[in-house]
Motif scaffolding. Structure first.
Motif, PDB file in Angstrom:
ATOM      1  N   ILE A   1     -17.218  -5.382  40.730  1.00  0.00           N
ATOM      2  CA  ILE A   1     -18.667  -5.563  40.617  1.00  0.00           C
ATOM      3  C   ILE A   1     -19.388  -4.679  41.634  1.00  0.00           C
ATOM      4  CG2 ILE A   1     -20.549  -7.206  40.961  1.00  0.00           C
ATOM      5  CD1 ILE A   1     -18.634  -9.355  39.774  1.00  0.00           C
ATOM      6  N   ALA A   2     -18.881  -4.662  42.866  1.00  0.00           N
ATOM      7  CA  ALA A   2     -19.518  -3.870  43.918  1.00  0.00           C
ATOM      8  C   ALA A   2     -19.473  -2.374  43.606  1.00  0.00           C
ATOM      9  CB  ALA A   2     -18.842  -4.146  45.260  1.00  0.00           C
ATOM     10  N   VAL A   3     -18.414  -1.921  42.984  1.00  0.00           N
ATOM     11  CA  VAL A   3     -18.307  -0.508  42.623  1.00  0.00           C
ATOM     12  C   VAL A   3     -19.049  -0.228  41.313  1.00  0.00           C
ATOM     13  CG1 VAL A   3     -16.661   1.288  41.939  1.00  0.00           C
ATOM     14  CG2 VAL A   3     -16.144  -0.186  43.876  1.00  0.00           C
ATOM     15  N   GLY A   4     -19.038  -1.196  40.396  1.00  0.00           N
ATOM     16  CA  GLY A   4     -19.599  -0.983  39.073  1.00  0.00           C
ATOM     17  C   GLY A   4     -21.109  -0.958  39.005  1.00  0.00           C
ATOM     18  N   ILE A   5     -21.783  -1.690  39.874  1.00  0.00           N
ATOM     19  CA  ILE A   5     -23.248  -1.720  39.827  1.00  0.00           C
ATOM     20  C   ILE A   5     -23.863  -0.346  40.113  1.00  0.00           C
ATOM     21  CG2 ILE A   5     -25.305  -2.659  40.985  1.00  0.00           C
ATOM     22  CD1 ILE A   5     -23.868  -5.350  41.027  1.00  0.00           C
ATOM     23  N   PRO A   6     -23.423   0.368  41.154  1.00  0.00           N
ATOM     24  CA  PRO A   6     -23.973   1.722  41.332  1.00  0.00           C
ATOM     25  C   PRO A   6     -23.612   2.674  40.186  1.00  0.00           C
ATOM     26  CG  PRO A   6     -22.925   0.984  43.345  1.00  0.00           C
ATOM     27  CD  PRO A   6     -22.596  -0.019  42.302  1.00  0.00           C
ATOM     28  N   ILE A   7     -22.411   2.530  39.637  1.00  0.00           N
ATOM     29  CA  ILE A   7     -22.030   3.375  38.501  1.00  0.00           C
ATOM     30  C   ILE A   7     -22.927   3.075  37.309  1.00  0.00           C
ATOM     31  CG2 ILE A   7     -20.195   3.848  36.835  1.00  0.00           C
ATOM     32  CD1 ILE A   7     -18.184   3.498  39.111  1.00  0.00           C
ATOM     33  N   LEU A   8     -23.217   1.798  37.075  1.00  0.00           N
ATOM     34  CA  LEU A   8     -24.103   1.420  35.976  1.00  0.00           C
ATOM     35  C   LEU A   8     -25.503   2.010  36.173  1.00  0.00           C
ATOM     36  CD1 LEU A   8     -24.645  -0.245  33.407  1.00  0.00           C
ATOM     37  CD2 LEU A   8     -25.235  -2.142  34.926  1.00  0.00           C
ATOM     38  N   GLY A   9     -26.007   1.965  37.392  1.00  0.00           N
ATOM     39  CA  GLY A   9     -27.307   2.581  37.672  1.00  0.00           C
ATOM     40  C   GLY A   9     -27.291   4.081  37.443  1.00  0.00           C
ATOM     41  N   TYR A  10     -26.205   4.719  37.826  1.00  0.00           N
ATOM     42  CA  TYR A  10     -26.067   6.163  37.628  1.00  0.00           C
ATOM     43  C   TYR A  10     -25.990   6.501  36.143  1.00  0.00           C
ATOM     44  CZ  TYR A  10     -24.234  10.895  38.527  1.00  0.00           C
ATOM     45  OH  TYR A  10     -24.035  12.245  38.571  1.00  0.00           O
TER      46      TYR A  10
ATOM     47  N   GLN B   1     -28.790   8.740  34.270  1.00  0.00           N
ATOM     48  CA  GLN B   1     -28.420  10.025  33.713  1.00  0.00           C
ATOM     49  C   GLN B   1     -28.459  10.055  32.181  1.00  0.00           C
ATOM     50  OE1 GLN B   1     -24.471  11.448  34.813  1.00  0.00           O
ATOM     51  NE2 GLN B   1     -25.384  13.401  35.374  1.00  0.00           N
ATOM     52  N   ASN B   2     -28.196   8.931  31.520  1.00  0.00           N
ATOM     53  CA  ASN B   2     -28.059   8.931  30.068  1.00  0.00           C
ATOM     54  C   ASN B   2     -29.080   8.078  29.331  1.00  0.00           C
ATOM     55  OD1 ASN B   2     -25.553  10.541  29.817  1.00  0.00           O
ATOM     56  ND2 ASN B   2     -24.761   8.897  31.086  1.00  0.00           N
ATOM     57  N   GLY B   3     -29.882   7.312  30.047  1.00  0.00           N
ATOM     58  CA  GLY B   3     -30.912   6.514  29.399  1.00  0.00           C
ATOM     59  C   GLY B   3     -30.545   5.044  29.312  1.00  0.00           C
ATOM     60  N   PRO B   4     -31.538   4.223  28.979  1.00  0.00           N
ATOM     61  CA  PRO B   4     -31.333   2.772  29.001  1.00  0.00           C
ATOM     62  C   PRO B   4     -30.388   2.256  27.911  1.00  0.00           C
ATOM     63  CG  PRO B   4     -33.529   3.293  28.214  1.00  0.00           C
ATOM     64  CD  PRO B   4     -32.922   4.572  28.687  1.00  0.00           C
ATOM     65  N   TRP B   5     -30.342   2.886  26.743  1.00  0.00           N
ATOM     66  CA  TRP B   5     -29.470   2.379  25.680  1.00  0.00           C
ATOM     67  C   TRP B   5     -28.003   2.569  26.031  1.00  0.00           C
ATOM     68  CZ3 TRP B   5     -31.467  -1.018  22.812  1.00  0.00           C
ATOM     69  CH2 TRP B   5     -32.805  -0.955  22.456  1.00  0.00           C
ATOM     70  N   VAL B   6     -27.668   3.695  26.592  1.00  0.00           N
ATOM     71  CA  VAL B   6     -26.289   3.931  27.030  1.00  0.00           C
ATOM     72  C   VAL B   6     -25.976   3.007  28.205  1.00  0.00           C
ATOM     73  CG1 VAL B   6     -24.669   5.644  27.932  1.00  0.00           C
ATOM     74  CG2 VAL B   6     -26.341   6.310  26.213  1.00  0.00           C
ATOM     75  N   GLY B   7     -26.950   2.798  29.083  1.00  0.00           N
ATOM     76  CA  GLY B   7     -26.760   1.877  30.200  1.00  0.00           C
ATOM     77  C   GLY B   7     -26.499   0.456  29.724  1.00  0.00           C
ATOM     78  N   LEU B   8     -27.222   0.015  28.691  1.00  0.00           N
ATOM     79  CA  LEU B   8     -26.980  -1.321  28.130  1.00  0.00           C
ATOM     80  C   LEU B   8     -25.605  -1.416  27.487  1.00  0.00           C
ATOM     81  CD1 LEU B   8     -30.445  -2.201  26.590  1.00  0.00           C
ATOM     82  CD2 LEU B   8     -29.286  -3.351  28.484  1.00  0.00           C
ATOM     83  N   PHE B   9     -25.164  -0.345  26.834  1.00  0.00           N
ATOM     84  CA  PHE B   9     -23.829  -0.335  26.247  1.00  0.00           C
ATOM     85  C   PHE B   9     -22.750  -0.436  27.319  1.00  0.00           C
ATOM     86  CE2 PHE B   9     -20.070   2.004  24.808  1.00  0.00           C
ATOM     87  CZ  PHE B   9     -19.724   1.229  23.712  1.00  0.00           C
ATOM     88  N   VAL B  10     -22.904   0.311  28.410  1.00  0.00           N
ATOM     89  CA  VAL B  10     -21.935   0.256  29.513  1.00  0.00           C
ATOM     90  C   VAL B  10     -21.993  -1.111  30.198  1.00  0.00           C
ATOM     91  CG1 VAL B  10     -21.333   1.278  31.753  1.00  0.00           C
ATOM     92  CG2 VAL B  10     -21.906   2.751  29.824  1.00  0.00           C
ATOM     93  N   LEU B  11     -23.176  -1.697  30.322  1.00  0.00           N
ATOM     94  CA  LEU B  11     -23.305  -3.042  30.873  1.00  0.00           C
ATOM     95  C   LEU B  11     -22.553  -4.056  30.015  1.00  0.00           C
ATOM     96  CD1 LEU B  11     -24.601  -5.068  32.876  1.00  0.00           C
ATOM     97  CD2 LEU B  11     -26.531  -5.185  31.287  1.00  0.00           C
TER      98      LEU B  11
END
Length: 89
Positions: free
Chosen positions: A35-44, A48-58
């Motif tokens: 979780i600690a490593v994944g939250i910054p990656i999710l923000g990145y 970089q790719n937009g909110p829809w890709v961010g929601l998919f990765v989430l």
């Protein structure tokens, strides 16, 4: 493929490899580290790719770390007063 998506794929691979190893604490320490490593990656990824890709990765991360999400939902329901919905006093 962008660097952020490569990092997200490496995170998912690491999460799967860590889940295969035996653990004495039911993988909770590993989940906290992921979780600690994944939250910054999710923000990145989102930046970089937009909110829809961010929601998919989430959603992908939540499927890998489903028990912390379930416990968070239970805690939030108790904090809001969700016992009333189940017929409790």
């Amino acid at each position: 493929m962008s660097l952020s998506l490569v990092l997200a794929c490496i995170w998912a691979l690491a999460a799967n490899l860590l889940a295969m190893m035996p653990s004495r604490d039911n993988h909770w320490r590993r989940a906290y580290a992921l979780i600690a490593v994944g939250i910054p990656i999710l923000g990145y990824v989102t930046w970089q790719n937009g909110p829809w890709v961010g929601l998919f990765v989430l959603a992908a991360g939540m499927s890998l770390l489903r028990w912390p999400v379930i416990y968070l939902g239970r805690w939030a329901r108790r904090a809001v007063g969700g016992d009333v919905a189940r017929g409790g006093d």
